[in-house]
Write a protein that holds these residues in place. Structure first.
Motif, PDB file in Angstrom:
ATOM      1  N   HIS A 116       2.542  -7.222   4.463  1.00  0.00           N
ATOM      2  CA  HIS A 116       1.182  -6.710   4.670  1.00  0.00           C
ATOM      3  C   HIS A 116       0.686  -7.029   6.076  1.00  0.00           C
ATOM      4  O   HIS A 116       1.291  -7.814   6.794  1.00  0.00           O
ATOM      5  CB  HIS A 116       0.228  -7.341   3.650  1.00  0.00           C
ATOM      6  CG  HIS A 116       0.398  -6.790   2.265  1.00  0.00           C
ATOM      7  ND1 HIS A 116      -0.441  -5.850   1.743  1.00  0.00           N
ATOM      8  CD2 HIS A 116       1.335  -7.040   1.323  1.00  0.00           C
ATOM      9  CE1 HIS A 116      -0.034  -5.543   0.518  1.00  0.00           C
ATOM     10  NE2 HIS A 116       1.042  -6.257   0.235  1.00  0.00           N
ATOM     11  N   ALA A 117      -0.435  -6.432   6.423  1.00  0.00           N
ATOM     12  CA  ALA A 117      -1.116  -6.735   7.691  1.00  0.00           C
ATOM     13  C   ALA A 117      -2.579  -6.442   7.459  1.00  0.00           C
ATOM     14  O   ALA A 117      -2.950  -5.286   7.376  1.00  0.00           O
ATOM     15  CB  ALA A 117      -0.570  -5.873   8.817  1.00  0.00           C
ATOM     16  N   ASP A 118      -3.384  -7.469   7.331  1.00  0.00           N
ATOM     17  CA  ASP A 118      -4.729  -7.229   6.820  1.00  0.00           C
ATOM     18  C   ASP A 118      -5.861  -7.472   7.787  1.00  0.00           C
ATOM     19  O   ASP A 118      -5.660  -7.707   8.959  1.00  0.00           O
ATOM     20  CB  ASP A 118      -4.927  -8.058   5.559  1.00  0.00           C
ATOM     21  CG  ASP A 118      -4.632  -7.186   4.363  1.00  0.00           C
ATOM     22  OD1 ASP A 118      -5.521  -6.431   3.996  1.00  0.00           O
ATOM     23  OD2 ASP A 118      -3.493  -7.253   3.871  1.00  0.00           O
ATOM     24  N   GLU A 130      -5.836  -7.274  -1.944  1.00  0.00           N
ATOM     25  CA  GLU A 130      -4.537  -6.652  -2.198  1.00  0.00           C
ATOM     26  C   GLU A 130      -4.406  -6.238  -3.659  1.00  0.00           C
ATOM     27  O   GLU A 130      -3.844  -5.204  -3.977  1.00  0.00           O
ATOM     28  CB  GLU A 130      -3.393  -7.605  -1.849  1.00  0.00           C
ATOM     29  CG  GLU A 130      -3.377  -8.098  -0.411  1.00  0.00           C
ATOM     30  CD  GLU A 130      -3.162  -6.999   0.608  1.00  0.00           C
ATOM     31  OE1 GLU A 130      -3.160  -5.825   0.226  1.00  0.00           O
ATOM     32  OE2 GLU A 130      -3.025  -7.329   1.796  1.00  0.00           O
ATOM     33  N   GLU A 174      -2.703   0.169   7.813  1.00  0.00           N
ATOM     34  CA  GLU A 174      -1.787  -0.895   7.392  1.00  0.00           C
ATOM     35  C   GLU A 174      -0.547  -0.331   6.713  1.00  0.00           C
ATOM     36  O   GLU A 174       0.570  -0.784   6.951  1.00  0.00           O
ATOM     37  CB  GLU A 174      -2.521  -1.847   6.446  1.00  0.00           C
ATOM     38  CG  GLU A 174      -1.654  -3.004   5.973  1.00  0.00           C
ATOM     39  CD  GLU A 174      -2.328  -3.846   4.894  1.00  0.00           C
ATOM     40  OE1 GLU A 174      -3.504  -3.583   4.568  1.00  0.00           O
ATOM     41  OE2 GLU A 174      -1.663  -4.760   4.369  1.00  0.00           O
ATOM     42  N   HIS A 196       0.821  -1.227   0.000  1.00  0.00           N
ATOM     43  CA  HIS A 196       0.000   0.000   0.000  1.00  0.00           C
ATOM     44  C   HIS A 196       0.853   1.275   0.000  1.00  0.00           C
ATOM     45  O   HIS A 196       1.990   1.254  -0.419  1.00  0.00           O
ATOM     46  CB  HIS A 196      -0.998  -0.040   1.163  1.00  0.00           C
ATOM     47  CG  HIS A 196      -1.711  -1.364   1.233  1.00  0.00           C
ATOM     48  ND1 HIS A 196      -2.781  -1.669   0.419  1.00  0.00           N
ATOM     49  CD2 HIS A 196      -1.459  -2.482   1.952  1.00  0.00           C
ATOM     50  CE1 HIS A 196      -3.173  -2.913   0.662  1.00  0.00           C
ATOM     51  NE2 HIS A 196      -2.387  -3.436   1.582  1.00  0.00           N
TER      52      HIS A 196
HETATM   53 ZN   LIG Z   1      -2.341  -5.279   2.517  1.00  0.00          ZN
END
Ligand SMILES: [Zn+2]
Length: 412
Positions: free
Chosen positions: A256-258, A291, A202, A187
């Motif tokens: 990532h961290a979703d 994503e 995130e 992102h």
């Molecule tokens: Zn992500």
């Protein structure tokens, strides 16, 4: 110019009454002195014509073009500070359904308009500040048919590709023989990624984390590290892959961290993904879909990869790359399980677009779920971040050691 002046006069009348300065909140972010500031935006028009106006602290250049499916108009401008009213762009009028805006690269901001119908850019220009009125960006749209719209998109697309950021930074070509590790914080900029319950984003969490991994990998002295972004900038997914390939990366690690909606499986702990055409479970499929949507958010055309280029060679490279990606993924899970909480099935595969370089072993790490309270607590904890970043650096070192360090450096 005479025409523009005339339309400007009409414009002034049309918009004088809308969006008074008094309603605007005090800017929460300190203004960067040197950057132009966007202060207000408004829409007017009817079924067949729409005018968009945005106020700026000074005159800027612009480049406007159209994208299809969904119909969009994109305006690229120099980097500006957006200080628009809180809900600016959320709803539209006549031909414009909504619009969004943000930083897309160092030095460049972008406006993206979602259109209700195909429309032609009749005019797009900026008028200088005059008579106490600010400088104004004006976009005039006129209703058109699909065929004409698509023809224009085809013409526009050539110049769009030339505008995208390039991987020609200092790291692109070097005689340094050490393997290059590309870290890819997900992102950025206009694309915030998942938001936590208290507004944690995130994009910030993963950038901070990637920097910790970078520092540790660099400290070994055995590897070069390149980040796909080092600040709050939007980078299109295809460009993240290009950066890695152009720079000759030996390993690509996306971070990532979703979040997943409630009731969508047991969403807890970290996972490590490798590429597959079909996701291992529906949770993985949902994440990949989310994503991959990043480029749509920023209005970038994704049709940048020719699919049919040297198919067989790519196929061979892909098979080898896949097996290396799996080796690294196993190493990661092995190192991380001692220090980070892992998902009950930590090793997964899904169709993430950033994992598609045919010749760079690539994995995507989901550090945890921003939507899960315990995960989020860990994600924001300094000691957890350091421990986990260290374990990833260990896994990277372990992976290269197993292959013989530098074996493939510079050959990609
Ligand atoms: Zn992500």
């Amino acid at each position: 110019m005479a025409v523009r002046t005339a339309s400007w006069a009409l414009l002034g009348l049309l918009f004088a009454a809308v969006g008074s300065a008094a309603e605007r909140p005090t800017p929460p972010i300190p203004i960067v002195d040197s950057l132009p500031v966007a202060t207000d935006a408004r829409l007017g028009g009817d079924e067949s014509r729409t005018r968009f106006v945005m106020d700026f602290s000074r005159k800027i250049d612009l480049h406007a073009f159209t994208l299809a499916d969904p119909y969009r108009v994109v305006i690229d401008i120099p980097q500006v500070v957006f200080q628009l009213p809180p809900k600016a762009g959320e709803s539209g009028r006549s031909l414009i359904k909504a619009f969004r805006f943000g930083l897309v690269m160092q030095g460049g901001s972008r406006l993206v308009f979602d259109l209700a119908k195909p429309a032609r850019i009749e005019k797009a220009f900026v008028v200088d500040a005059a008579d106490g009125a600010p400088a104004r960006l004006v976009l005039d749209l006129q209703l058109t048919d699909r065929e004409s719209f698509l023809r224009k998109v085809a013409l526009d697309s050539k110049s769009v590709r030339a505008d995208l950021p390039r991987a020609d930074g200092p790291n692109a070509k070097t005689s340094d023989p050490r393997p290059l590790v590309v870290l890819d914080p997900g992102h950025g900029g206009i694309d915030t990624g998942t938001k936590g319950p208290s507004g944690e984003e995130e994009k910030d969490i993963v950038l901070n984390f990637a920097q910790r991994v970078r520092d540790r990998v660099e400290k070994t002295g055995k590897y070069r590290v390149l980040m796909t972004r080092t600040d709050d900038t939007f980078v299109p997914l295809a460009d993240r892959v290009h950066v890695a390939r152009d720079a000759g990366a030996a390993l690509f690690v996306s971070i990532h961290a979703d979040s997943l909606p409630h009731g969508e499986g047991d969403a807890q702990g970290a996972s490590v993904y490798t590429l597959s055409e079909t996701a291992t479970d529906s949770e993985a499929a949902k994440l990949a879909e989310k994503e991959n949507r990043a480029d749509v958010i920023a209005g970038v055309d994704l049709k940048s990869e020719p699919d049919d280029v040297a198919g067989i060679l790519i196929d061979l490279a892909e098979r080898e790359t896949k097996s290396f990606s799996m080796q690294f993924a196993h190493k990661l899970v092995g190192e991380m399980k001692g220090v980070a909480r892992l998902h009950k099935t930590p090793l997964k595969s899904a169709g993430f677009r950033v994992l598609r370089a045919p010749d760079v072993p690539s994995v995507l790490i989901e550090l945890g779920y921003v939507s899960n309270r315990q995960d989020l607590q860990l994600l924001l904890s300094d000691s957890w971040r350091n421990r986990t970043a260290e374990s990833i650096a260990q896994a990277i070192d372990g992976y290269f050691n197993a292959r013989g360090t530098g074996a493939r450096a510079g050959t990609n």
